[in-house]
Design a protein around this motif. Sequence first.
Motif, PDB file in Angstrom:
ATOM      1  N   VAL A 145      -9.302   9.689  13.798  1.00  0.00           N
ATOM      2  CA  VAL A 145      -9.171   9.690  15.354  1.00  0.00           C
ATOM      3  C   VAL A 145      -8.755   8.291  15.628  1.00  0.00           C
ATOM      4  N   ASN A 146      -7.535   8.290  16.311  1.00  0.00           N
ATOM      5  CA  ASN A 146      -6.818   7.266  16.646  1.00  0.00           C
ATOM      6  C   ASN A 146      -7.390   6.428  18.083  1.00  0.00           C
ATOM      7  N   THR A 192      -5.861  13.189  19.945  1.00  0.00           N
ATOM      8  CA  THR A 192      -7.105  13.328  19.614  1.00  0.00           C
ATOM      9  C   THR A 192      -7.641  13.307  18.017  1.00  0.00           C
ATOM     10  N   GLU A 193      -6.819  13.906  17.215  1.00  0.00           N
ATOM     11  CA  GLU A 193      -7.240  14.025  15.958  1.00  0.00           C
ATOM     12  C   GLU A 193      -5.912  13.897  14.956  1.00  0.00           C
ATOM     13  N   LEU A 194      -5.925  13.078  14.039  1.00  0.00           N
ATOM     14  CA  LEU A 194      -4.715  12.975  13.070  1.00  0.00           C
ATOM     15  C   LEU A 194      -5.048  13.481  11.599  1.00  0.00           C
ATOM     16  N   GLU A 195      -4.280  14.319  11.097  1.00  0.00           N
ATOM     17  CA  GLU A 195      -4.615  14.892   9.816  1.00  0.00           C
ATOM     18  C   GLU A 195      -3.717  14.212   8.899  1.00  0.00           C
ATOM     19  N   ILE A 196      -4.034  13.262   8.143  1.00  0.00           N
ATOM     20  CA  ILE A 196      -3.303  12.482   6.952  1.00  0.00           C
ATOM     21  C   ILE A 196      -3.697  12.777   5.358  1.00  0.00           C
ATOM     22  N   ARG A 215       4.780   5.059  13.525  1.00  0.00           N
ATOM     23  CA  ARG A 215       5.623   5.569  14.647  1.00  0.00           C
ATOM     24  C   ARG A 215       4.432   6.299  15.571  1.00  0.00           C
ATOM     25  N   THR A 216       3.731   7.356  14.903  1.00  0.00           N
ATOM     26  CA  THR A 216       2.856   8.048  15.529  1.00  0.00           C
ATOM     27  C   THR A 216       1.707   7.341  16.198  1.00  0.00           C
ATOM     28  N   LEU A 217       1.123   6.097  15.425  1.00  0.00           N
ATOM     29  CA  LEU A 217       0.179   5.182  16.187  1.00  0.00           C
ATOM     30  C   LEU A 217       0.498   4.619  17.302  1.00  0.00           C
ATOM     31  N   LEU A 218       2.030   4.130  17.208  1.00  0.00           N
ATOM     32  CA  LEU A 218       2.376   3.286  18.398  1.00  0.00           C
ATOM     33  C   LEU A 218       2.683   4.144  19.679  1.00  0.00           C
ATOM     34  N   GLN A 219       2.829   5.288  19.535  1.00  0.00           N
ATOM     35  CA  GLN A 219       3.067   6.241  20.688  1.00  0.00           C
ATOM     36  C   GLN A 219       2.121   5.877  21.830  1.00  0.00           C
ATOM     37  N   ALA A 248       8.138   0.926  12.593  1.00  0.00           N
ATOM     38  CA  ALA A 248       8.001   2.441  12.899  1.00  0.00           C
ATOM     39  C   ALA A 248       9.095   3.301  12.533  1.00  0.00           C
ATOM     40  N   LEU A 249      10.315   2.580  12.556  1.00  0.00           N
ATOM     41  CA  LEU A 249      11.624   3.364  12.365  1.00  0.00           C
ATOM     42  C   LEU A 249      11.649   4.087  10.918  1.00  0.00           C
ATOM     43  N   HIS A 250      10.981   3.301   9.995  1.00  0.00           N
ATOM     44  CA  HIS A 250      11.206   4.123   8.550  1.00  0.00           C
ATOM     45  C   HIS A 250       9.502   4.431   8.097  1.00  0.00           C
ATOM     46  N   ASN A 251       8.571   4.540   9.108  1.00  0.00           N
ATOM     47  CA  ASN A 251       7.375   4.814   8.586  1.00  0.00           C
ATOM     48  C   ASN A 251       6.735   6.121   9.816  1.00  0.00           C
ATOM     49  N   ASP A 252       6.658   7.208   9.519  1.00  0.00           N
ATOM     50  CA  ASP A 252       6.083   8.180  10.441  1.00  0.00           C
ATOM     51  C   ASP A 252       4.685   7.676  11.086  1.00  0.00           C
ATOM     52  N   LEU A 253       3.882   7.526  10.118  1.00  0.00           N
ATOM     53  CA  LEU A 253       2.610   7.244  10.565  1.00  0.00           C
ATOM     54  C   LEU A 253       2.562   6.072  11.566  1.00  0.00           C
TER      55      LEU A 253
END
Length: 557
Positions: A302-303, A288-292, A279-283, A272-277
Amino acid sequence: MTLGIGFLFLVIVVFGVFGIISIHRLKNDADKILKNNYETLVYNNNMLKALERLPADSLAFTLFENNLALQEKNVTEPGEKESTVAVRQYFERIRINRNDTVALAGIRQSIQLINDLNQEAILHKNQNAREGAESAATWMTIIFTVLALIAFTLVVNFPGVISNPIRQLSAGISAIANKNYSKRIHLSQQDEFGELANAFNSMAEKLDEYEHSNIARIRFEKRRIEAVINNMRDAIIGFDEKKLVLFMNSVAETLIGLREKDIVGKYAPDLALHNDLMRTLLQDEPRTELEIFADGKKSYFVNERIEVRNEEERIGEVIVLRNITPFHELDEAKTNFIATVSHELKTPISSIKMSARLLDDARIGMMNKEQQELLHSIQDDADRLLKITSELLNMSQVETGNIQLKIQAASPESIIRQAVQAVQFQAQQKQVSIKTDLVASLPEVMADTEKTSWVLINFLTNAIRYAPEASVIEVSVSRKKDKVSFVVRDHGIGIDEKYLPRIFDRYYKVPGNYEKSGTGLGLAISREFIEAQGGNVWVESAIGEGSKFGFDFPAIV
């Protein structure tokens, strides 16, 4: 294979050697005829031509002398030497006496004899060459026939020697491919095919043992689960209890931009240090909704996080990104359709209201009581339609995120006054009085006056609709710590407590007498307007005790 190739080599060698020998024999016979006999005939003819010019032409002596010398060197046939010697003797006599007719006649006779001997030799040698060629042709025919019969036998039988084992091996391989590990190949040949058949049988036996072992069944189930996961449209990532990556399907690979084989067994927070998505998933906080944006297009997910437990022990976690893009696209199309239709309806509805207002004007003409009632019904329906279209337009703004807010410092008194004035006529028609209660020295709030007044108007309109005639509706503004609270209270029939959690949902109508009118959008739009300005909406109600609708704004200190 060795037999077939060896036979082809033998055929080539036999035909080659026999052909070379025959060609050399024919060449030697032709050389003998050309060199030994034909050349003698040429020399003799040249001498005869020179003999015709001997008495008068001195050059003829030289020509005769040269050809005679060549003939003397080319004596090959029996009796040819004596005639050649006689020619030489007669020629020497002519040197002495050019008019010696006897010597001239003797030369011609001797030359003729030499020609006859060589012609007979040519015929004899030609006959020998023909017989040799016929003999060679006969032998070649015999050898060709024998070899052709052998080759035909090989053509008929040799492919079977090769193809039959290959056919059995092919059938065996097909059976193994279809997981029939009991298949065996039986070849009695003691060659490479026999060795291959034995190796195949050993392999099939090992595969059969493996197939029926427990580990094979476990691996089969594992492959089946992996295939199911990889064919799902949702992105799925699995972790163990230590946050090490266990698996990731192909959809997740596309979205995250990492390959499963490169990250399996690695610590997820490090990735996650080098991958934004990632990192977001591990928070921990819910999204509610992710725009990718992936694979050349924008998608919506939806996560969901699923905790995996074995009895009471936590053994891992699965993150599922559910693809809601089709629903998002349908919702967007619906919103656009509603916005377009609502916008197009406003103009004809306004025209209807204008026409109804003109008809109600006494200057246009007088109407009887029934006509006035119909006109008032038209006006009421037009007002209701205009309100519905306005709500739909507002909702389309909310859904598309295009809410136009003009937030500035506003006085709570001015917001209350604007809302009450807007519904005063409607309240008077139902003989309902509106009572305002404003606390002194209220602080200003940061709000859009128009949108906030619209929310209060919606609350007041609902209160008037459901309040009993000749009742009182209370509008109050008070300060609660660092917030300013706006409240509308009626004394109507109230709302059952079980319906309160959904009261602000879009298109939701409380079952029962509450469904008589409205679109179910007013309260949903009110919540969106207030929350867009940083406030929050709430409701309190009970059956028979009326309802309280309110919202809070942070106070400007």
